[in-house]
Design a protein around this motif. Structure first.
Motif, PDB file in Angstrom:
ATOM      1  N   ASN A  31       0.829  -1.212   0.000  1.00  0.00           N
ATOM      2  CA  ASN A  31       0.000   0.000   0.000  1.00  0.00           C
ATOM      3  C   ASN A  31       0.865   1.264   0.000  1.00  0.00           C
ATOM      4  O   ASN A  31       0.565   2.237  -0.691  1.00  0.00           O
ATOM      5  N   LYS A  32       1.937   1.227   0.773  1.00  0.00           N
ATOM      6  CA  LYS A  32       2.840   2.383   0.830  1.00  0.00           C
ATOM      7  C   LYS A  32       3.435   2.676  -0.541  1.00  0.00           C
ATOM      8  O   LYS A  32       3.517   3.831  -0.965  1.00  0.00           O
ATOM      9  N   MET A  33       3.865   1.624  -1.243  1.00  0.00           N
ATOM     10  CA  MET A  33       4.496   1.811  -2.543  1.00  0.00           C
ATOM     11  C   MET A  33       3.511   2.335  -3.580  1.00  0.00           C
ATOM     12  O   MET A  33       3.842   3.193  -4.397  1.00  0.00           O
ATOM     13  N   ASP A  59      -5.340  10.807   3.966  1.00  0.00           N
ATOM     14  CA  ASP A  59      -6.641  10.198   3.703  1.00  0.00           C
ATOM     15  C   ASP A  59      -6.508   8.725   3.318  1.00  0.00           C
ATOM     16  O   ASP A  59      -7.282   7.869   3.774  1.00  0.00           O
ATOM     17  N   LEU A  60      -5.516   8.409   2.486  1.00  0.00           N
ATOM     18  CA  LEU A  60      -5.339   7.032   2.030  1.00  0.00           C
ATOM     19  C   LEU A  60      -4.814   6.134   3.137  1.00  0.00           C
ATOM     20  O   LEU A  60      -5.240   4.982   3.264  1.00  0.00           O
ATOM     21  N   VAL A  61      -3.908   6.650   3.957  1.00  0.00           N
ATOM     22  CA  VAL A  61      -3.407   5.869   5.089  1.00  0.00           C
ATOM     23  C   VAL A  61      -4.554   5.532   6.038  1.00  0.00           C
ATOM     24  O   VAL A  61      -4.698   4.393   6.489  1.00  0.00           O
ATOM     25  N   GLN A  62      -5.407   6.519   6.314  1.00  0.00           N
ATOM     26  CA  GLN A  62      -6.565   6.291   7.185  1.00  0.00           C
ATOM     27  C   GLN A  62      -7.506   5.244   6.590  1.00  0.00           C
ATOM     28  O   GLN A  62      -8.029   4.382   7.301  1.00  0.00           O
ATOM     29  N   PHE A  63      -7.694   5.310   5.286  1.00  0.00           N
ATOM     30  CA  PHE A  63      -8.569   4.346   4.609  1.00  0.00           C
ATOM     31  C   PHE A  63      -8.011   2.931   4.728  1.00  0.00           C
ATOM     32  O   PHE A  63      -8.727   1.991   5.093  1.00  0.00           O
ATOM     33  N   PHE A  64      -6.710   2.761   4.460  1.00  0.00           N
ATOM     34  CA  PHE A  64      -6.121   1.422   4.495  1.00  0.00           C
ATOM     35  C   PHE A  64      -5.968   0.890   5.918  1.00  0.00           C
ATOM     36  O   PHE A  64      -5.994  -0.322   6.138  1.00  0.00           O
ATOM     37  N   GLU A  68      -7.744  -2.622   6.352  1.00  0.00           N
ATOM     38  CA  GLU A  68      -6.733  -3.640   6.655  1.00  0.00           C
ATOM     39  C   GLU A  68      -6.571  -4.644   5.518  1.00  0.00           C
ATOM     40  O   GLU A  68      -6.536  -5.858   5.714  1.00  0.00           O
ATOM     41  N   LYS A  69      -6.487  -4.132   4.306  1.00  0.00           N
ATOM     42  CA  LYS A  69      -6.251  -4.953   3.118  1.00  0.00           C
ATOM     43  C   LYS A  69      -5.260  -4.239   2.209  1.00  0.00           C
ATOM     44  O   LYS A  69      -5.077  -3.028   2.318  1.00  0.00           O
ATOM     45  N   ASN A  70      -4.659  -4.986   1.290  1.00  0.00           N
ATOM     46  CA  ASN A  70      -3.835  -4.363   0.265  1.00  0.00           C
ATOM     47  C   ASN A  70      -4.725  -3.670  -0.763  1.00  0.00           C
ATOM     48  O   ASN A  70      -5.877  -4.078  -0.968  1.00  0.00           O
ATOM     49  N   TYR A  71      -4.175  -2.669  -1.416  1.00  0.00           N
ATOM     50  CA  TYR A  71      -4.957  -1.849  -2.354  1.00  0.00           C
ATOM     51  C   TYR A  71      -5.627  -2.679  -3.447  1.00  0.00           C
ATOM     52  O   TYR A  71      -6.732  -2.372  -3.892  1.00  0.00           O
ATOM     53  N   VAL A  99     -13.727  10.890   0.202  1.00  0.00           N
ATOM     54  CA  VAL A  99     -14.330  10.117  -0.887  1.00  0.00           C
ATOM     55  C   VAL A  99     -13.640  10.451  -2.206  1.00  0.00           C
ATOM     56  O   VAL A  99     -13.306   9.563  -3.002  1.00  0.00           O
ATOM     57  N   SER A 100     -13.398  11.726  -2.427  1.00  0.00           N
ATOM     58  CA  SER A 100     -12.720  12.166  -3.639  1.00  0.00           C
ATOM     59  C   SER A 100     -11.312  11.589  -3.724  1.00  0.00           C
ATOM     60  O   SER A 100     -10.850  11.184  -4.801  1.00  0.00           O
ATOM     61  N   THR A 101     -10.622  11.536  -2.601  1.00  0.00           N
ATOM     62  CA  THR A 101      -9.271  10.968  -2.561  1.00  0.00           C
ATOM     63  C   THR A 101      -9.278   9.509  -2.989  1.00  0.00           C
ATOM     64  O   THR A 101      -8.467   9.090  -3.827  1.00  0.00           O
ATOM     65  N   ILE A 102     -10.189   8.737  -2.441  1.00  0.00           N
ATOM     66  CA  ILE A 102     -10.266   7.310  -2.761  1.00  0.00           C
ATOM     67  C   ILE A 102     -10.608   7.102  -4.231  1.00  0.00           C
ATOM     68  O   ILE A 102     -10.019   6.259  -4.919  1.00  0.00           O
ATOM     69  N   LYS A 103     -11.558   7.887  -4.746  1.00  0.00           N
ATOM     70  CA  LYS A 103     -11.958   7.770  -6.149  1.00  0.00           C
ATOM     71  C   LYS A 103     -10.794   8.137  -7.080  1.00  0.00           C
ATOM     72  O   LYS A 103     -10.528   7.440  -8.065  1.00  0.00           O
ATOM     73  N   THR A 104     -10.092   9.200  -6.752  1.00  0.00           N
ATOM     74  CA  THR A 104      -8.963   9.637  -7.586  1.00  0.00           C
ATOM     75  C   THR A 104      -7.841   8.608  -7.556  1.00  0.00           C
ATOM     76  O   THR A 104      -7.229   8.295  -8.585  1.00  0.00           O
ATOM     77  N   PHE A 105      -7.560   8.072  -6.375  1.00  0.00           N
ATOM     78  CA  PHE A 105      -6.509   7.064  -6.220  1.00  0.00           C
ATOM     79  C   PHE A 105      -6.821   5.822  -7.052  1.00  0.00           C
ATOM     80  O   PHE A 105      -5.947   5.318  -7.787  1.00  0.00           O
ATOM     81  N   TYR A 106      -8.047   5.335  -6.961  1.00  0.00           N
ATOM     82  CA  TYR A 106      -8.380   4.100  -7.676  1.00  0.00           C
ATOM     83  C   TYR A 106      -8.568   4.311  -9.173  1.00  0.00           C
ATOM     84  O   TYR A 106      -8.351   3.390  -9.972  1.00  0.00           O
ATOM     85  N   LYS A 107      -8.907   5.511  -9.573  1.00  0.00           N
ATOM     86  CA  LYS A 107      -8.928   5.811 -11.007  1.00  0.00           C
ATOM     87  C   LYS A 107      -7.505   5.737 -11.550  1.00  0.00           C
ATOM     88  O   LYS A 107      -7.264   5.185 -12.627  1.00  0.00           O
ATOM     89  N   PHE A 108      -6.547   6.291 -10.796  1.00  0.00           N
ATOM     90  CA  PHE A 108      -5.136   6.215 -11.163  1.00  0.00           C
ATOM     91  C   PHE A 108      -4.673   4.758 -11.235  1.00  0.00           C
ATOM     92  O   PHE A 108      -4.014   4.354 -12.194  1.00  0.00           O
ATOM     93  N   CYS A 109      -5.024   3.974 -10.219  1.00  0.00           N
ATOM     94  CA  CYS A 109      -4.620   2.562 -10.182  1.00  0.00           C
ATOM     95  C   CYS A 109      -5.187   1.790 -11.367  1.00  0.00           C
ATOM     96  O   CYS A 109      -4.494   0.975 -11.994  1.00  0.00           O
TER      97      CYS A 109
END
Length: 316
Positions: A31-33, A59-64, A68-71, A99-109
């Motif tokens: 997750n960190k990487m 925001d992402l650290v708090q979410f993970f 308690e799972k890998n991205y 919510v925006s952070t999570i959506k943006t992160f997973y769109k990138f992924c």
């Protein structure tokens, strides 16, 4: 009295163990990487500030920590469970940001094929005020170009900037260009590998063709690692160029936040101001359905090339 003392000691010990467990709790290395990859994209391609990147990171650290799972193991239900949890604890604006952070992160992924499915794709963003991105004028872009030093590294940076202007591509796409990606010996078109591993052909304005030839003939060979690389720009990375661009813009006395992606927004605005059809703008910038190089009609390439030459886009 002795028993009471023992009870207090036991309570203190339990509280200490609980605190230590809380301190040791951390997100996984994977997750960190992936967060690091995402933050590098925000900083070096999107031009986000350090405070913005830090906010995304928190925001992402708090979410993970919550899931308690890998991205790449996150399911849609995990995202909704987290949103339900923070809805009970936080104000609407804070929830909206997370919510925006999570959506943006997973769109990138998803776009970078780090996940097979976007678990946040069905989550609706909470309404917020929309702000148009800041753009550069042609004059400001010319000032930036003019402030590149006449050294091999400076000429490399100048050409990278002109490629950003001439193609509307992302900085990572530009830095991965190889000499073979030049469409023909006259350097009239550049073949850009974009999303989903699809190519698009972008025209190069006439004056720029000579600069590409001059760079390859005179300056590229003087750059470090040039002999062992097939890349047009063998001596720079995304982070290095981002830092160089900041210095160049500062020397040019540009007060706006200048970052690689700003050229994409600026080009679109300039083309639209010059009455270029929006579908052509979308094709140039890679926003429309990507047409592969093999089926791209030649007359369309000529039309795009004429547009660039007519408005002298990126010319000195």
């Amino acid at each position: 009295m002795g028993q009471e003392s023992i009870g207090i000691d036991n309570l203190k010990r339990k509280n200490q163990e609980k605190q230590e467990k809380k301190i040791k709790k951390d997100i996984s290395f994977e997750n960190k990487m992936q967060i690091r990859e995402f933050l590098d994209f925000l900083k070096y391609e999107k031009g986000s500030s350090k405070s913005t990147a830090d906010g995304y990171n928190r925001d992402l650290v708090q979410f993970f920590l919550f899931v308690e799972k890998n991205y790449d193991e996150i399911e849609e239900r995990n995202v909704f469970e987290y949103i339900e949890y923070i809805n009970e604890k936080l104000k609407r604006n804070s929830v909206s940001r997370k919510v925006s952070t999570i959506k943006t992160f997973y769109k990138f992924c998803y776009l970078n094929k780090a996940v097979k499915k976007d678990p946040a794709g069905m989550v609706k963003s909470l309404k917020r005020e929309h702000r148009s991105p800041e753009i550069l004028t042609l004059e400001e872009m010319k000032k930036i170009i003019d402030n590149c030093p006449s050294t091999p590294e400076g000429m490399q940076n100048m050409l990278i900037i002109k490629f950003l202007i001439a193609t509307g591509a992302r900085i990572s796409e530009i830095l991965n260009l190889e000499i073979k990606d030049l469409e023909n010996k006259e350097y009239e078109f550049i073949k850009v590998l974009g999303k989903d591993s699809k190519y698009r052909i972008v025209p190069i304005y006439d004056y720029f063709e000579n600069e590409i030839k001059n760079y390859l003939d005179v300056y590229r060979s003087k750059l470090k690692n040039a002999k062992n690389s097939f890349k047009i720009f063998p001596n720079t990375r995304r982070e290095k160029f981002w830092k160089d661009l900041k210095i160049i813009a500062k020397d040019a006395r540009i007060e706006k936040n200048v970052y690689p992606h700003i050229f994409k927004y600026s080009i679109a605005a300039i083309l639209l101001e010059n009455s270029v059809d929006i579908s052509i703008v979308q094709e140039i910038l890679g926003h429309a359905t990507i047409i592969t190089a093999e089926v791209y009609p030649h007359f369309e390439k000529d039309e795009l090339k004429m547009i660039y030459n007519n408005i002298k886009l990126g010319d000195d």
